[in-house]
Enzyme design. Sequence first.
Site, PDB file in Angstrom:
ATOM      1  N   ASP A 181       0.838  -1.225  -0.010  1.00  0.00           N
ATOM      2  CA  ASP A 181      -0.011   0.138  -0.147  1.00  0.00           C
ATOM      3  C   ASP A 181       0.981   1.259  -0.139  1.00  0.00           C
ATOM      4  OD1 ASP A 181      -2.196  -1.545   0.039  1.00  0.00           O
ATOM      5  OD2 ASP A 181      -2.696  -1.251   2.192  1.00  0.00           O
TER       6      ASP A 181
ATOM      7  N   GLY B 122     -21.355   1.921   8.360  1.00  0.00           N
ATOM      8  CA  GLY B 122     -20.439   2.870   9.238  1.00  0.00           C
ATOM      9  C   GLY B 122     -20.998   3.334  10.199  1.00  0.00           C
TER      10      GLY B 122
ATOM     11  N   GLY C 237     -23.623   1.430  12.254  1.00  0.00           N
ATOM     12  CA  GLY C 237     -23.493   0.072  12.848  1.00  0.00           C
ATOM     13  C   GLY C 237     -23.606  -1.080  11.797  1.00  0.00           C
TER      14      GLY C 237
ATOM     15  N   GLY D 291     -13.078  -2.297   7.053  1.00  0.00           N
ATOM     16  CA  GLY D 291     -13.832  -3.460   6.710  1.00  0.00           C
ATOM     17  C   GLY D 291     -13.316  -4.748   6.929  1.00  0.00           C
ATOM     18  N   ASP D 292     -12.016  -4.803   6.647  1.00  0.00           N
ATOM     19  CA  ASP D 292     -11.179  -6.065   6.854  1.00  0.00           C
ATOM     20  C   ASP D 292     -11.080  -6.516   8.247  1.00  0.00           C
ATOM     21  OD1 ASP D 292     -10.701  -5.856   3.945  1.00  0.00           O
ATOM     22  OD2 ASP D 292      -9.096  -4.858   4.193  1.00  0.00           O
TER      23      ASP D 292
ATOM     24  N   THR E 147      -9.341   0.512  14.634  1.00  0.00           N
ATOM     25  CA  THR E 147      -8.570   0.600  13.257  1.00  0.00           C
ATOM     26  C   THR E 147      -8.753   1.934  12.850  1.00  0.00           C
ATOM     27  OG1 THR E 147      -8.866  -1.967  12.810  1.00  0.00           O
ATOM     28  CG2 THR E 147      -8.486  -0.529  11.065  1.00  0.00           C
TER      29      THR E 147
HETATM   30  O1  RIB Z   1      -9.162  -2.785   2.397  1.00  0.00           O
HETATM   31  C1  RIB Z   1      -8.339  -1.942   2.540  1.00  0.00           C
HETATM   32  C2  RIB Z   1      -7.287  -2.613   1.434  1.00  0.00           C
HETATM   33  O2  RIB Z   1      -7.808  -2.533  -0.038  1.00  0.00           O
HETATM   34  C3  RIB Z   1      -5.888  -2.012   1.377  1.00  0.00           C
HETATM   35  O3  RIB Z   1      -4.998  -2.405   2.185  1.00  0.00           O
HETATM   36  C4  RIB Z   1      -5.480  -2.017  -0.260  1.00  0.00           C
HETATM   37  O4  RIB Z   1      -4.375  -2.731  -0.477  1.00  0.00           O
HETATM   38  C5  RIB Z   1      -7.039  -2.610  -0.760  1.00  0.00           C
HETATM   39  O5  RIB Z   1      -6.621  -4.071  -1.166  1.00  0.00           O
END
Ligand code: RIB
Length: 291
Positions: free
Chosen positions: A12, A215, A218, A244-245, A275
């Site tokens: 990134d 967001g 909730g 989101g991850d 995060t």
């Molecule tokens: O969800 C965030 C991610 O989206 C970043 O880390 C970027 O690499 C993209 O995949």
Amino acid sequence: MKVLCFGSLNYDHVYEMDHFVEPKETQSSLSYTRNFGGKGLNQSIALAKAGLDVYHAGRVGSDGQDFIDYLNKYNVKTDYLLKDDEQATGHAIIEVCKGQNCIILHGGANQAIDEKQVDEVLSHFEKGDVLLIQNEISSTAYLIRKAHELGMKIVFNTAPMNEKVFTYPLDMIDIFVVNEIEGAGLAGISSSDIDEIIAGLRKAYPDKQIVLTVGEKGSYYLYKDEMIHQDAFMVEAVDTTAAGDTFTGFFLASLLKDGDMKAALKLAAKASSITVQGHGAAQSIPSIDQL
Ligand code: RIB
């Protein structure tokens, strides 16, 4: 039960901006950093930080040893991560401005994943194991089909949402995890109204479990007539990258460990609220102790 996250790994390149670059404009960034990211890597880190044993499968370039070391540092197993000497590792150009972001992706090795690699990886898994995927690698349709044939449970975070998603065998997915844009896209509607998105998802996927994040409003768990709502934890966001991850990883880890949907939504909401208070992707994902 083994858990496999098969997904992207990106460098990134993050630029902090005064405002997002507009057409015909050249603008200097306020700062620059290069971090580990990719939705797949971020979600593997989140699963591991939430205390789950996780295997990460994917593909990087010859410079990919850094990714292996980084994943290993957080106890993610990298036995099924392939180094490809002919491809560059994927990367993302990320503009961050007032807590929000814009992302340009270059797939690189993530888009060189082929059926042979999928077959090899899945030969180590069996019925009852869990597969978590996103939409940043090639051969996703094949991966879904083969994992389903094996009897794996499949969790699909449809990010980033695009038309390719509709070429996948979505009837084989067990749980969808979507934000409101992905939810509307998946439901095939253009509304941003939460009630309309919920109604659209229920109509389009009546027998699927769906987790919808919205967001500040909730998150929701939807399954048939059942609906659970979890409030967001209100914080000041400096960078929403990987929120989101984090949500997806902590949600799934908690659900697999305890089977308690309400508790899983709450833990995920809490983790993603931390995060967004940090800069970068994987590096801003909290540890379970921080929670
Ligand atoms: O969800 C965030 C991610 O989206 C970043 O880390 C970027 O690499 C993209 O995949």
